[in-house]
Design a protein around this motif. Structure first.
Motif, mmCIF file in Angstrom:
data_model
loop_
_atom_site.group_PDB
_atom_site.id
_atom_site.type_symbol
_atom_site.label_atom_id
_atom_site.label_comp_id
_atom_site.label_asym_id
_atom_site.label_seq_id
_atom_site.Cartn_x
_atom_site.Cartn_y
_atom_site.Cartn_z
ATOM 1 N N GLU A 232 0.815 -1.221 0.000
ATOM 2 C CA GLU A 232 0.000 0.000 0.000
ATOM 3 C C GLU A 232 0.846 1.267 0.000
ATOM 4 N N LEU A 233 2.084 1.181 0.495
ATOM 5 C CA LEU A 233 2.956 2.364 0.433
ATOM 6 C C LEU A 233 3.305 2.676 -1.022
ATOM 7 N N VAL A 234 3.618 1.641 -1.788
ATOM 8 C CA VAL A 234 3.908 1.840 -3.214
ATOM 9 C C VAL A 234 2.643 2.330 -3.926
ATOM 10 N N ILE A 235 1.517 1.722 -3.580
ATOM 11 C CA ILE A 235 0.239 2.127 -4.190
ATOM 12 C C ILE A 235 -0.020 3.608 -3.917
ATOM 13 N N ALA A 236 0.197 4.031 -2.678
ATOM 14 C CA ALA A 236 -0.056 5.435 -2.317
ATOM 15 C C ALA A 236 0.893 6.376 -3.064
ATOM 16 N N MET A 237 2.159 5.988 -3.187
ATOM 17 C CA MET A 237 3.111 6.842 -3.921
ATOM 18 C C MET A 237 2.679 7.004 -5.376
ATOM 19 N N LEU A 238 2.342 5.879 -6.004
ATOM 20 C CA LEU A 238 1.957 5.929 -7.420
ATOM 21 C C LEU A 238 0.621 6.656 -7.603
ATOM 22 N N ALA A 239 -0.253 6.572 -6.575
ATOM 23 C CA ALA A 239 -1.532 7.298 -6.641
ATOM 24 C C ALA A 239 -1.282 8.801 -6.551
ATOM 25 N N CYS A 240 -0.393 9.191 -5.663
ATOM 26 C CA CYS A 240 -0.038 10.612 -5.552
ATOM 27 C C CYS A 240 0.553 11.108 -6.873
ATOM 28 N N ALA A 241 1.503 10.341 -7.394
ATOM 29 C CA ALA A 241 2.161 10.735 -8.645
ATOM 30 C C ALA A 241 1.140 10.843 -9.779
ATOM 31 N N ARG A 242 0.132 9.989 -9.708
ATOM 32 C CA ARG A 242 -0.885 9.953 -10.754
ATOM 33 C C ARG A 242 -1.700 11.237 -10.830
ATOM 34 N N ILE A 243 -2.004 11.797 -9.653
ATOM 35 C CA ILE A 243 -2.848 13.004 -9.624
ATOM 36 C C ILE A 243 -2.010 14.268 -9.411
ATOM 37 N N GLY A 244 -0.702 14.109 -9.421
ATOM 38 C CA GLY A 244 0.163 15.291 -9.304
ATOM 39 C C GLY A 244 0.242 15.856 -7.901
ATOM 40 N N ALA A 245 -0.027 15.006 -6.898
ATOM 41 C CA ALA A 245 0.112 15.441 -5.503
ATOM 42 C C ALA A 245 1.460 14.923 -4.994
#
Ligand code: WTA
Length: 655
Positions: A157-170
């Motif tokens: 989930e840490l990797v998921i959260a990083m990639l999710a942030c990167a996805r929306i530009g946060a």
């Protein structure tokens, strides 16, 4: 190292030619090919990097490869891209959708030693999870540009959260899960971050680290935080604050699994990562989108010689830059299977790492010298219990590797058939700058060898003149590369002062080095007040300010001294306020205090009390003397400018 200059080290005579078979299938097949590509990359870096960037996906191509207004570099100017897209859709488009992206194992083990928790996610499944998380973050109010703090265990989930942030530009700001509440507060405040993702706890050596409780404690010290997302990992009791806290599952489970990646400007901030410098509080090292993306993809590809069928394992924690660049962004952009492990290397036994290599047939393994030394101390029995024949390459990072540890790694783990890549780089550099190309560059134990493509390191004196071969000096990098930090968050003055003021117009690394007759670089350690304990970077000023924040401490000075296991250890020299009793209880109290403020990695190994600290007449603490005292237990050096000898006269008090 002397204060007037850096003494050259003895030449090492060991040299190993790369194993013959490796190069035949490698991305770069000979030293001649490396030399040619390297020369091209230096002669025309823009053409070189444009060529490399063609392997990544861009929504819009760049107008210019590089815009360099020293000290500010902009790469792939005018382009639009998304790193999350490059780690996911771009890999799926290359036919790797059903390939395992993440192969994770938790720390708890069953009685037969096998792991209790294992998760496998294909690239396609990872994309689904990332999209859900990204949509969920948006629903919570996170917008493009908002800094999201991640304080999590080593879980998928840490990797998921990083990639999710990167996805929306946060931009994400990952905080190492071993840091205490105070460190969270400092980073939250500096980043002005309103959103936190954490977990109830994480497993470490059979014990639950109370992550959520630490976040709660931090939230009492600042009112910045609007939302806390909590992943259930250990099932330990936590207090949920209504309106602020929400469980990961509830926040993300019902969200759509479709989320188009934002088309981000090449220089959009990708993340902040806080690291220790020579002064004060940790600084937020700022990395942006396209340059970091291309640099991590390319260094991972060439230095680990990544191929899609690789099972690659980097043992770092994602709380450090090594985890960012070489667990997440570099390897995923190469479509490999990334192994990830939650816990301690010696849990339940000293063979956990070797068991993981055997279990998943790990082909590429990247770890730290301090870990190698710890394993070495436990003997060859542990690795001998396991079949390590899947290994094809091994790497090290974080500190110089001593030849004895290198040899042990080479013989006992690599069975003399795996090239070792000793990789030199920094949080600031984004990716590896100096390292061998596996199968190609002959290696010398203890040297990170030659520069990567596009990197022009130099060893200079304090006026910027090149040092002759084999004479130590300051390590600088002459020209910008795509992965270079873009700044210290919110502090351009410190950015300029720290990296660009020593040698005008060139990046100053803070390291001392020498370059030998073959053009090999030998890193000699920091020349500033940064200490490396077990490869972790700590500023002396940070530990000193923790010590003086204790009500009984008047003054403190901290130095690093050599340690067989941890590379360097911390010695603190402390003067107490009048009337305070000097005893072992006091030492323990101060050590606990530092741990509470900075974290257990900053725990001083030795504390010495003094009536006064040795200072020059102008009031500068003479660290050289303290270092000598901590190292040798006495001072041989010149003490003529010393104002107060009382510290020196105290008997050594080793633990
Ligand atoms: C040291 C870690 C010798 C160096 C990626 C550098 C090394 C600092 C090596 C950065 C190596 C890193 N050989 N020394 N292979 N790799 N260092 O920011 O002093 O945690 O400046 O980045 O680690 O530490 P950081």
């Amino acid at each position: 190292m002397s204060e007037s200059g850096i003494e050259s080290m003895a030449k090492s005579s060991l040299k190993f030619d790369p194993p013959v078979q490796f190069a035949s299938t490698a991305h770069v097949k000979s030293m001649a090919e490396y030399e040619k590509l390297y020369a091209e990359s230096i002669a025309d870096p823009e053409a070189f990097w444009a060529g490399r960037a063609a392997e990544s996906h861009f929504f819009r191509k760049w107008d210019r490869v590089l815009e360099w207004n020293a000290p500010f570099a902009r790469w792939f100017v005018g382009a639009q891209t998304n790193v999350s897209y490059n780690c996911l859709e771009h890999q799926i488009a290359r036919g790797r959708g059903d390939h395992t992206a993440i192969l994770w194992e938790g720390e708890p083990a069953k009685s037969d030693g096998s792991p209790r928790d294992v998760v496998r996610l294909t690239y396609r499944q990872l994309l689904v999870e990332v999209c859900r998380c990204a949509n969920g973050l948006r629903k919570l109010g996170v917008q493009k540009g908002d800094r999201v703090t991640l304080y999590m265990p080593m879980v998928p989930e840490l990797v998921i959260a990083m990639l999710a942030c990167a996805r929306i530009g946060a931009p994400h700001s990952v905080i190492f899960g071993g840091f205490p509440a105070q460190a969270i507060v400092d980073r939250l405040q500096d980043a002005k971050s309103h959103y936190v993702i954490t977990a109830d706890g994480g497993w470490r050596r059979g014990i639950i680290v109370p992550l959520k409780a630490n976040v709660d404690q931090a939230c009492q010290m600042t009112d910045l935080v609007k939302k806390v997302v909590v992943l259930k990992r250990c099932g330990n009791d936590v207090t949920m604050t209504a309106g602020r806290d929400v469980w990961w599952n509830e926040a993300f489970a019902d969200c759509s699994d479709q989320c188009a990646a934002e088309q981000l400007d090449s220089e959009h901030m990708l993340f902040l990562l806080y690291t220790s410098g020579s002064t004060g509080k940790p600084k937020g090292i700022l990395h942006t989108t396209a340059g970091y993306m291309v640099y991590t993809a390319q260094t991972a590809k060439y230095i680990f010689d990544l191929k899609p069928d690789d099972v690659y394992w980097c043992t770092a924690d994602i709380g450090w830059i090594t985890g960012h660049s070489y667990i997440v962004y570099g390897p995923l952009q190469n479509g490999v299977t990334v192994v990830m492990y939650e816990g301690a290397p010696n849990f339940p036994e000293w063979d956990r790492f070797w068991a993981i290599i055997e279990r998943y047939k790990v082909t590429k393994f990247y770890t730290a010298p301090t870990a190698i030394r710890a394993f070495m101390k436990q003997g060859t029995g542990w690795p001998e219990k396991h079949d390590l024949s899947s290994l094809r390459l091994m790497g090290t990072v974080g500190e110089p590797i001593n030849p004895a540890a290198w040899m042990w790694y080479h013989e006992t783990i690599g069975k003399k058939k795996c090239p070792i890549v000793d990789t030199w780089w920094q949080t600031e550099t984004g990716g590896i700058l100096i390292a061998p190309l596996p199968g190609v560059t002959p290696t010398k134990p203890g040297s990170a060898t030659r520069p990567f493509f596009g990197i022009e390191p130099a060893v200079v004196d304090k006026d910027g003149n090149d040092q002759p071969r084999n004479v130590g000096g300051l390590l600088i990098i002459r020209k910008p590369w795509p992965g270079i930090l873009r700044g210290i968050y919110g502090d351009d003055a410190r950015f300029k002062q720290q990296y660009w003021s020593q040698i005008e117009g060139h990046y100053f690394t803070g390291d001392g080095a020498r370059c030998d007759e073959d053009g090999y670089f030998w890193i000699m350690g920091r020349v500033d007040d940064v200490i490396k304990v077990s490869g972790h970077r700590l500023g002396t000023a940070e530990i000193e300010s923790a010590l003086v924040s204790h009500p009984k401490v008047a003054e403190a000075a901290v130095v690093g001294y050599p340690d067989d296991m941890t590379g360097e250890a911390i010695a603190a020299f402390v003067t107490l306020k009048g009337g305070v009793k000097v005893d072992d209880m006091m030492k323990e109290e101060l050590k606990r205090h530092v741990v509470g403020q900075v974290g257990s990695i900053a725990r001083p190994k030795e504390i010495r009390f003094a009536d006064a600290l040795p200072k020059t007449r102008s009031g500068k603490i003479m660290r050289r003397l303290l270092r000598e005292l901590a190292t040798k237990g006495r001072v041989d050096g010149d003490t003529t400018t010393l104002e107060d000898f009382s510290t020196i006269s105290q008997p050594a008090d080793d633990e």
